[in-house]
Design a protein around this motif. Structure first.
Motif, mmCIF file in Angstrom:
data_model
loop_
_atom_site.group_PDB
_atom_site.id
_atom_site.type_symbol
_atom_site.label_atom_id
_atom_site.label_comp_id
_atom_site.label_asym_id
_atom_site.label_seq_id
_atom_site.Cartn_x
_atom_site.Cartn_y
_atom_site.Cartn_z
ATOM 1 N N GLU A 48 10.352 14.398 42.531
ATOM 2 C CA GLU A 48 9.777 15.545 43.793
ATOM 3 C C GLU A 48 11.443 15.535 44.315
ATOM 4 O O GLU A 48 11.525 16.579 45.242
ATOM 5 C CB GLU A 48 9.513 14.209 44.672
ATOM 6 C CG GLU A 48 7.827 14.373 44.181
ATOM 7 C CD GLU A 48 7.485 12.792 44.686
ATOM 8 O OE1 GLU A 48 8.113 11.999 44.779
ATOM 9 O OE2 GLU A 48 6.091 12.974 45.323
ATOM 10 N N ARG A 49 12.420 15.502 43.772
ATOM 11 C CA ARG A 49 13.170 15.886 43.885
ATOM 12 C C ARG A 49 14.582 16.119 42.399
ATOM 13 O O ARG A 49 14.766 15.520 41.613
ATOM 14 C CB ARG A 49 14.404 14.247 44.469
ATOM 15 C CG ARG A 49 16.804 15.123 45.384
ATOM 16 C CD ARG A 49 16.363 13.765 45.773
ATOM 17 N NE ARG A 49 16.556 14.025 46.418
ATOM 18 C CZ ARG A 49 15.949 12.544 47.769
ATOM 19 N NH1 ARG A 49 16.370 11.300 47.031
ATOM 20 N NH2 ARG A 49 15.611 11.876 49.099
ATOM 21 N N ALA A 50 15.035 16.998 42.323
ATOM 22 C CA ALA A 50 15.377 17.401 41.138
ATOM 23 C C ALA A 50 16.420 16.795 40.603
ATOM 24 O O ALA A 50 17.032 16.414 41.269
ATOM 25 C CB ALA A 50 15.412 19.265 40.913
ATOM 26 N N THR A 51 16.346 16.968 38.626
ATOM 27 C CA THR A 51 18.210 16.498 39.012
ATOM 28 C C THR A 51 18.226 17.461 37.869
ATOM 29 O O THR A 51 18.153 17.203 36.739
ATOM 30 C CB THR A 51 17.495 14.580 37.882
ATOM 31 O OG1 THR A 51 16.861 13.585 38.146
ATOM 32 C CG2 THR A 51 18.249 14.455 37.177
ATOM 33 N N PRO A 52 19.298 18.389 38.577
ATOM 34 C CA PRO A 52 20.017 19.757 37.397
ATOM 35 C C PRO A 52 20.592 18.910 36.154
ATOM 36 O O PRO A 52 20.136 19.385 35.232
ATOM 37 C CB PRO A 52 21.170 20.016 38.835
ATOM 38 C CG PRO A 52 20.393 19.543 39.933
ATOM 39 C CD PRO A 52 19.789 17.857 39.104
ATOM 40 N N ALA A 53 21.275 17.521 36.083
ATOM 41 C CA ALA A 53 22.075 17.298 35.299
ATOM 42 C C ALA A 53 21.504 15.428 35.232
ATOM 43 O O ALA A 53 21.497 14.583 35.890
ATOM 44 C CB ALA A 53 23.885 17.772 35.285
ATOM 45 N N PRO A 54 21.369 14.957 33.632
ATOM 46 C CA PRO A 54 21.826 13.277 33.791
ATOM 47 C C PRO A 54 22.889 12.857 35.092
ATOM 48 O O PRO A 54 23.707 13.864 34.457
ATOM 49 C CB PRO A 54 22.111 13.518 32.112
ATOM 50 C CG PRO A 54 21.792 14.579 31.388
ATOM 51 C CD PRO A 54 22.100 15.404 32.191
ATOM 52 N N ARG A 55 22.472 12.057 35.179
ATOM 53 C CA ARG A 55 23.225 11.233 36.024
ATOM 54 C C ARG A 55 23.362 9.595 36.122
ATOM 55 O O ARG A 55 22.129 8.805 36.095
ATOM 56 C CB ARG A 55 23.731 11.085 37.352
ATOM 57 C CG ARG A 55 22.172 11.950 38.173
ATOM 58 C CD ARG A 55 22.381 12.079 39.083
ATOM 59 N NE ARG A 55 20.846 12.308 40.281
ATOM 60 C CZ ARG A 55 20.552 10.541 40.851
ATOM 61 N NH1 ARG A 55 21.574 9.499 40.982
ATOM 62 N NH2 ARG A 55 18.917 11.054 41.385
ATOM 63 N N PRO A 56 24.493 8.611 36.281
ATOM 64 C CA PRO A 56 23.929 7.337 36.964
ATOM 65 C C PRO A 56 22.862 7.425 38.354
ATOM 66 O O PRO A 56 22.588 8.400 39.198
ATOM 67 C CB PRO A 56 25.536 6.345 37.121
ATOM 68 C CG PRO A 56 26.081 8.076 37.090
ATOM 69 C CD PRO A 56 25.632 9.193 36.654
ATOM 70 N N ILE A 57 22.725 5.902 38.559
ATOM 71 C CA ILE A 57 21.431 6.436 39.018
ATOM 72 C C ILE A 57 21.746 4.973 40.254
ATOM 73 O O ILE A 57 21.548 3.776 38.723
ATOM 74 C CB ILE A 57 19.741 6.874 38.848
ATOM 75 C CG1 ILE A 57 18.971 6.738 40.220
ATOM 76 C CG2 ILE A 57 18.959 5.256 38.422
ATOM 77 C CD1 ILE A 57 17.828 7.584 40.203
#
Length: 349
Positions: A48-57
């Motif tokens: 529901e919210r985009a993840t344009p590139a891999p990132r830590p969370i």
């Protein structure tokens, strides 16, 4: 070290990443003892919210300071600390006013800071903390492991529920409705009880969450939503409606429901992280003289306010953690929370 990286919808992976290091003299390095998955993390996990590139969370953690920069004065290696979900410098005008979530040098773990640099995520083994003196809350002594969940709840959900209650002007003897039965909504119930509300209506359809809401101080449960939920609250309260409403979801439906149960002149505190931008129709609000306040909680000063009650055992916000998984199984935590099999899942080393 190992850290959780989100790649896209339903795709979180625990990967080997470089160990964090001291980069600025105001930094600290923290070994993470407990972290967790937040409802707002699920916006990205569900797509529901985009993840344009891999990132830590991950943005909630407690742990032990491993190393500090040369200018850090108030925390030291070996101290157990609570981290709010944002870092803040503690010196700017907004921080001085208690609005650390509006800091000139704000950063949220797992996201880009105001300087544009990616910050580490909290679902990991270690993390670099900028502005350590302004951010970290050191405990007076090493806590018992059994207290970890209550302390972890102070990193986000309890201060956020408390912020909703403060913004909704919850007062001694007042009538409160809490919209949302996730960890933040349940924390809002506890916050309203702590502030002395006389009647607390929790809107929840799930028996496990209803049970915890009652344990936290809810006097009534309404299990309908939308217009049916509004009608049920109106009937329950004899048409008077609520003095204060805590909106703890972040959707247009939840905002509409919250406004529907609020009396004219009442106060609404909104803290639900919006996945989209809920519409507010000013023409519908105009006749009622509602007071609306809220947004991202300034967790850092709220931790100072709430911590004594946690250490004294007067409140137990960590009861929202009903599941725990090791870091290597963090994907299971996301699935359990997405499927409503867990209210909030803790992540252990």
């Amino acid at each position: 070290m190992r850290a959780t990286i989100i790649h896209g919808p339903h795709d979180v992976r625990v990967e080997d990443v470089p160990d964090p290091v001291i980069e600025q003299p105001t930094d600290a390095l923290v070994r993470i003892e407990r972290a967790c998955v937040c409802g707002s993390d699920l916006w990205s996990y569900r797509g529901e919210r985009a993840t344009p590139a891999p990132r830590p969370i991950g943005h909630e953690f407690i742990g032990v300071v491993e190393e500090v920069g040369a200018q850090v004065e108030h925390v030291a290696a070996g101290r157990f600390v609570i981290a709010p979900f944002t870092h803040s410098d503690g010196t700017c005008e907004n921080c001085a006013r208690g609005l650390t979530s509006s800091c000139d040098n704000l950063g949220v773990w797992g996201a880009a800071g105001t300087d544009g640099r990616q910050l580490g995520g909290a679902q990991a083994e270690y993390i670099r903390v900028p502005f350590a003196d302004g951010t970290l809350v050191p405990l007076p002594q090493q806590p018992e492991v059994g207290d970890y969940r209550d302390l972890l709840a102070l990193s986000d959900v309890m201060p956020t529920g408390h912020h909703a209650a403060r913004c909704a002007n919850v007062t001694e003897g007042g009538t409160v409705v809490v919209v949302g039965d996730g960890a933040v909504g349940l924390s809002g119930v506890l916050a309203a009880q702590r502030l002395g509300a006389g009647r607390i209506v929790a809107m929840s359809r799930r028996p496990d969450r209803q049970t915890l809401a009652k344990r936290f101080g809810a006097t009534d449960i309404v299990d309908q939503r939308g217009d049916e939920g509004v009608a049920a609250v109106c009937d329950l309260l004899g048409g008077r409606l609520a003095d204060s409403v805590l909106e703890c979801v972040g959707t247009e439906e939840s905002m509409r429901q919250s406004l529907g149960v609020l009396r004219p002149g009442g106060h609404l505190g909104f803290v639900g992280v919006p996945a989209t931008d809920p519409a507010l129709h000013i023409s519908a609000l105009f006749p009622h003289n509602f007071h609306l306040a809220g947004g991202m909680a300034p967790a850092r000063p709220y931790i100072d306010e709430l911590l004594p009650d946690v250490l004294a055992g007067r409140i137990s916000p960590g009861l929202v953690f009903d599941k725990a998984v090791p870091l290597d199984e963090v994907g299971d935590a996301y699935e359990m929370m997405t499927l409503r099999k867990s209210i909030k899942t803790m992540v252990t080393p």
